[in-house]
Design a protein around this motif. Structure first.
Motif: not given
Ligand code: M7G
Length: 206
Positions: A50-52, A89-91, A126-132
């Motif tokens: 996901v980070s890529e 960046r911190s997650v 852009k401003g977040f990752y969301r997990i659902g």
């Protein structure tokens, strides 16, 4: 020796729109369906973490036969629990998404007979990752019926339906290692569709 999962799962990918003409349907693609723990690891080890992924990408891991869309008949009365990680960046999003997928395919988000979990999703924005976690029902009555039946509720009482949904929310909060003061929020797909986004107002929090 293969270790079978209790059901078959399909991985889907939403690729970021390249131009204005792209609609949701052109962007959502089935990647692969699998039915064992070994196949899961084989796939996981061969796809981009996901980070890529580029902004506006999603991974969806859903039970085979359910499209990861509000429009799927099996999602019609459903909703989702979700949390947004605003400090990208911190997650450690790769680890959290892996744990979320393992909880889904290992059926630890709910008791097996509950049958509420349809799939899990990660959105890269852009401003977040969301997990659902998408659920089959919302623990509410069908507005058009008014006969006390919970939408898709397998004859369950409203209280029981809500309890099952709340447990899924609590489990997601544990899997995501969130502190008590951070809230995981539930919203129905119908509201999300009307708002044109999943940023619809939450009706339940844990
Ligand atoms: P999102 O990814 O749920 O949340 O929806 P976001 O607003 O935080 O990015 C983004 C957009 O994708 C929506 O406004 C819709 O245009 C489209 N979209 C997302 N989902 C889950 C669906 C869906 O199930 N069906 C359709 N038709 N469009 C969707």
């Amino acid at each position: 020796v293969k270790h079978p999962l209790s059901c078959r799962w399909t991985l889907w990918f939403t690729k970021p729109a390249s131009g204005k003409g792209d609609n949701w349907n052109d962007l959502l693609k089935k990647v692969i369906t699998f039915e064992s723990v070994e196949e899961f690891w084989g796939i996981y080890n061969n796809i981009a973490p996901v980070s890529e992924l580029a902004v506006k990408s999603d991974y969806h891991l859903f039970k085979e036969g359910v499209r990861p869309e509000w429009e799927d008949p099996q999602n019609k009365h459903g909703g989702k629990w979700a949390y947004q990680f605003k400090d990208k960046r911190s997650v450690n999003i790769d680890e959290l998404w892996l744990h979320t997928m393992l909880a889904a395919i290992g059926e630890t988000l709910e008791d097996e007979e509950d049958g509420e979990v349809m799939g899990v999703v990660v959105n890269v924005r852009k401003g977040f990752y969301r997990i659902g976690v998408w659920t089959r029902t919302t623990g509410r009555h069908i507005a058009s019926r008014g006969d006390g039946d919970v939408a898709g509720g397998k004859g369950r009482s409203l209280e029981k339906s809500k309890e099952i949904l709340m447990n899924i929310g609590r489990r997601l909060k544990e899997v995501l290692k969130l502190p008590p003061n951070e809230m995981v929020e539930f919203s129905g797909h119908t509201e999300a569709a009307q708002a044109g986004s999943t940023r619809a107002k939450a009706r339940m929090v844990v």
